[in-house]
Design an enzyme around this catalytic site. Structure first.
Site, PDB file in Angstrom:
ATOM      1  N   LYS A  31      47.227   3.879 -50.282  1.00 13.02           N
ATOM      2  CA  LYS A  31      46.541   5.174 -50.183  1.00 13.02           C
ATOM      3  C   LYS A  31      47.590   6.254 -50.211  1.00 13.02           C
ATOM      4  O   LYS A  31      48.562   6.199 -49.451  1.00 13.02           O
ATOM      5  CB  LYS A  31      45.774   5.251 -48.865  1.00 13.02           C
ATOM      6  N   LYS A  66      48.320  10.146 -49.435  1.00  9.20           N
ATOM      7  CA  LYS A  66      47.837  11.387 -48.831  1.00  9.20           C
ATOM      8  C   LYS A  66      48.157  12.524 -49.793  1.00  9.20           C
ATOM      9  O   LYS A  66      49.320  12.783 -50.109  1.00  9.20           O
ATOM     10  CB  LYS A  66      48.547  11.597 -47.486  1.00  9.20           C
ATOM     11  N   ASP A  85      43.712  10.874 -51.147  1.00  2.00           N
ATOM     12  CA  ASP A  85      43.004  11.629 -50.103  1.00  2.00           C
ATOM     13  C   ASP A  85      43.603  13.026 -49.932  1.00  2.00           C
ATOM     14  O   ASP A  85      44.576  13.206 -49.212  1.00  2.00           O
ATOM     15  CB  ASP A  85      43.099  10.852 -48.775  1.00  2.00           C
ATOM     16  N   ASN A 136      42.230  15.484 -48.392  1.00  2.00           N
ATOM     17  CA  ASN A 136      41.645  16.135 -47.209  1.00  2.00           C
ATOM     18  C   ASN A 136      40.838  17.389 -47.561  1.00  2.00           C
ATOM     19  O   ASN A 136      41.014  18.459 -46.947  1.00  2.00           O
ATOM     20  CB  ASN A 136      42.728  16.491 -46.184  1.00  2.00           C
ATOM     21  N   GLU A 174      39.057   9.859 -51.507  1.00  2.00           N
ATOM     22  CA  GLU A 174      38.735  10.151 -50.106  1.00  2.00           C
ATOM     23  C   GLU A 174      38.681  11.654 -49.895  1.00  2.00           C
ATOM     24  O   GLU A 174      39.655  12.359 -50.196  1.00  2.00           O
ATOM     25  CB  GLU A 174      39.820   9.499 -49.241  1.00  2.00           C
ATOM     26  N   ASN A 202      36.573  10.720 -43.921  1.00  2.00           N
ATOM     27  CA  ASN A 202      36.788  10.800 -42.472  1.00  2.00           C
ATOM     28  C   ASN A 202      36.703  12.269 -42.079  1.00  2.00           C
ATOM     29  O   ASN A 202      37.235  12.692 -41.071  1.00  2.00           O
ATOM     30  CB  ASN A 202      38.137  10.210 -42.048  1.00  2.00           C
ATOM     31  N   ASP A 216      36.795   5.818 -37.003  1.00  2.00           N
ATOM     32  CA  ASP A 216      37.991   5.963 -36.178  1.00  2.00           C
ATOM     33  C   ASP A 216      37.477   5.829 -34.755  1.00  2.00           C
ATOM     34  O   ASP A 216      36.726   6.689 -34.282  1.00  2.00           O
ATOM     35  CB  ASP A 216      38.618   7.350 -36.425  1.00  2.00           C
ATOM     36  N   HIS A 256      39.776   4.891 -40.580  1.00  2.00           N
ATOM     37  CA  HIS A 256      40.701   6.016 -40.691  1.00  2.00           C
ATOM     38  C   HIS A 256      41.804   5.859 -39.649  1.00  2.00           C
ATOM     39  O   HIS A 256      41.621   5.187 -38.638  1.00  2.00           O
ATOM     40  CB  HIS A 256      39.911   7.296 -40.405  1.00  2.00           C
ATOM     41  N   ASN A 275      45.100   8.144 -37.710  1.00  2.00           N
ATOM     42  CA  ASN A 275      45.981   9.272 -37.494  1.00  2.00           C
ATOM     43  C   ASN A 275      47.146   8.693 -36.723  1.00  2.00           C
ATOM     44  O   ASN A 275      47.070   7.565 -36.270  1.00  2.00           O
ATOM     45  CB  ASN A 275      45.226  10.278 -36.620  1.00  2.00           C
TER      46      ASN A 275
HETATM   47  O1  LIG Z   1      48.426  12.664 -40.468  1.00  2.00           O
HETATM   48  C1  LIG Z   1      48.083  13.252 -41.494  1.00  2.00           C
HETATM   49  O2  LIG Z   1      48.775  14.066 -42.109  1.00  2.00           O
HETATM   50  C2  LIG Z   1      46.718  12.913 -42.042  1.00  2.00           C
HETATM   51  O3  LIG Z   1      46.386  13.804 -43.048  1.00  2.00           O
HETATM   52  C3  LIG Z   1      45.701  12.954 -40.956  1.00  2.00           C
HETATM   53  O4  LIG Z   1      45.753  14.198 -40.326  1.00  2.00           O
HETATM   54  C4  LIG Z   1      44.291  12.687 -41.429  1.00  2.00           C
HETATM   55  O5  LIG Z   1      43.429  12.784 -40.326  1.00  2.00           O
HETATM   56  C5  LIG Z   1      44.030  11.351 -41.984  1.00  2.00           C
HETATM   57  O6  LIG Z   1      45.056  10.501 -42.054  1.00  2.00           O
HETATM   58  C6  LIG Z   1      43.101  11.256 -43.155  1.00  2.00           C
HETATM   59  O7  LIG Z   1      42.932  10.197 -43.694  1.00  2.00           O
HETATM   60  O8  LIG Z   1      42.455  12.244 -43.485  1.00  2.00           O
HETATM   61 MG   LIG Z   2      41.238  10.957 -44.919  1.00  2.68          MG
END
Ligand SMILES: O=C([O-])[C@@H](O)[C@@H](O)[C@H](O)[C@@H](O)C(=O)[O-]
Ligand SMILES: [Mg+2]
Length: 429
Positions: A196, A198, A226, A228, A251, A274, A298, A325, A327
């Site tokens: 995955k 980010k 993902d 966000n 995601e 999430n 989560d 999910h 963190n």
């Molecule tokens: O830790 C991070 O930067 C993630 O972006 C986290 O804040 C998210 O809550 C998470 O991992 C996600 O899957 O969205």
């Molecule tokens: Mg996410």
């Protein structure tokens, strides 16, 4: 056997975190967590872990006082105890919370995030008292190991100069080659077979290129991206078109159920979340509109391991997939996730975990990944042991902190490198 709670200890700690990038900024060098210990009249101690920011601590403290004198078996009662704890109105917002990127922030969700730490500690104590693993208390495991995916992040080589931080031994990853290198190390070290990334950090074309590079380097491996919620509906659809042939799912490409429903209606790529389904109240609309195909549970903010099972049952009823999910978390939470995930029959996607990014822990022995899987612990309770010396050291760091790390703030961390940075408006692209 006397299962009455005679003492509850709350230990806020700060844990080292590498400079991982997301759409709101970058991780601070230290991140807060709360370690919960519940002691019974027989001298058995159960441990739990949850978010450690001030807004959680200010609920956990009165909650802890109310727990003394109750039974560790009284898990349903935890929700009633939580309802008695007042939530400061200023803590509640309909917006995605700063840094956390975990959807709405309601009073109930804040309470549930605290309940989960206590629930896990009670289950651990109960399991130890009965000589049974937590998964047995949840009805029994249906698998012996739980699969996790590699959680790739764009990353700087180090936190900005002059910032106090622990060194990490991961290279920078700010382009496709860096991301592939990071993935290779994840695969070699932990055996992960799905990846995955980010996203929401760089313009979509750069992230498309990174996912394409991953697909080339690891043909046939499930891939996820993902951002966000950083993209508009049209951008989400464009990314889905360009990466549809290699993605297991996208995601949270865009923010909110309405946008997700529109994207879902116009692409065949499954959508996971999430962010738009993070409370039971949000399920009805999202499922009726077919906005999401996979919910990433989560146990922290869904209210514990038993609530996670309820969520999984609802998802299964509606033909929606479920996974997990993550963190920033430590081994107590990884053990908890692994126990509950082992009891969920319809778990068709590898779970997320930040754990490999956390070089510090409060356990005497770290949990390990073999072939991308964590073996489900079969010892009593969670099957983990607290390292009190380590806990004290990380608590000392929290005590010594001037307050700048006690509440996660990815935008503040970014401002050190880029003065003037503010959390970007969404859609960002
Ligand atoms: O830790 C991070 O930067 C993630 O972006 C986290 O804040 C998210 O809550 C998470 O991992 C996600 O899957 O969205
Ligand atoms: Mg996410």
């Amino acid at each position: 056997m006397n299962l009455t709670v005679t003492d509850v200890r709350l230990t806020p700690i700060l844990v080292a975190d590498p400079p991982l990038l997301n759409t709101q900024g970058v991780h601070q060098p230290y991140t807060p967590r709360l370690i919960v210990e519940v002691e019974t009249a027989d001298g058995i101690t159960g441990v739990g872990e949850t978010y450690g920011d001030t807004k959680y601590l200010e609920l956990a403290r009165p909650f802890a006082r109310k727990l003394v004198g109750r039974e560790v078996t009284d898990l349903n009662g935890l929700f009633a105890v939580a309802d008695e704890v007042a939530v400061d109105r200023s803590r509640v917002s309909g917006q995605v919370d700063v840094g956390g990127l975990r959807g709405v922030q309601t009073a109930d969700k804040l309470r549930l995030s605290v309940v989960s730490g206590f629930e896990v500690a009670c289950l651990d104590a109960l399991g130890k008292a009965l000589g049974l693993p937590v998964h047995a208390l949840l009805g029994g495991k249906v698998r012996d190991a739980v699969e996790y995916s590699a959680y790739l992040f764009y990353k700087w080589a180090a936190h900005p100069d002059g910032v106090r931080a622990e060194k990490d031994d991961w290279a920078a990853a700010v382009d496709p080659a860096g991301v592939v290198e990071q993935a290779r190390r994840f695969k070699e070290t932990y055996g992960f077979t799905s990846f995955k990334l980010k996203g929401g950090v760089f313009p979509p074309d750069e992230e498309i290129a990174a996912v394409r590079a991953l697909a080339e380097a690891f043909p046939g491996h499930p891939l996820r991206l993902d951002p966000n919620g950083a993209w508009s509906v049209e951008t989400s659809l464009r990314v889905a078109r360009e990466l549809g042939d290699v993605l297991e799912y996208l995601e949270d490409p865009t923010l909110g159920t309405a946008g997700m429903a529109e994207v879902a209606a116009r692409t065949g790529v499954p959508l996971a979340t999430n962010m738009c389904v993070t409370t039971f109240a949000e399920i009805k609309e999202a499922f009726t509109r077919d906005a999401v195909q996979v919910v990433l549970s989560d146990h922290h903010y869904w209210g514990g391991l038993r609530n996670t099972r309820q969520l999984a049952a609802i998802c299964s009823t509606f033909g929606v997939g479920v996974s997990m999910h993550s963190n920033t978390h430590l081994g107590i939470s990884l053990a908890a996730m692994t126990h509950v995930a082992s009891t969920v029959p319809d778990l068709h996607h590898a779970c997320d975990s930040h754990y490999p990014w956390q070089s510090e822990d409060v356990l005497t022995e770290r949990l390990t990944f073999e072939a991308g899987r964590v073996a489900v612990p079969d010892g009593p309770g969670l099957g983990v042991e607290l390292d009190r010396t380590r806990l004290a050291e990380l608590h000392r760091r929290w005590l010594d902190d001037d307050g700048s790390h006690r509440d996660r703030d990815d935008a503040a961390a970014m401002r050190i490198a880029e003065p003037g940075w503010v959390t970007p408006e969404v859609p960002r692209w």
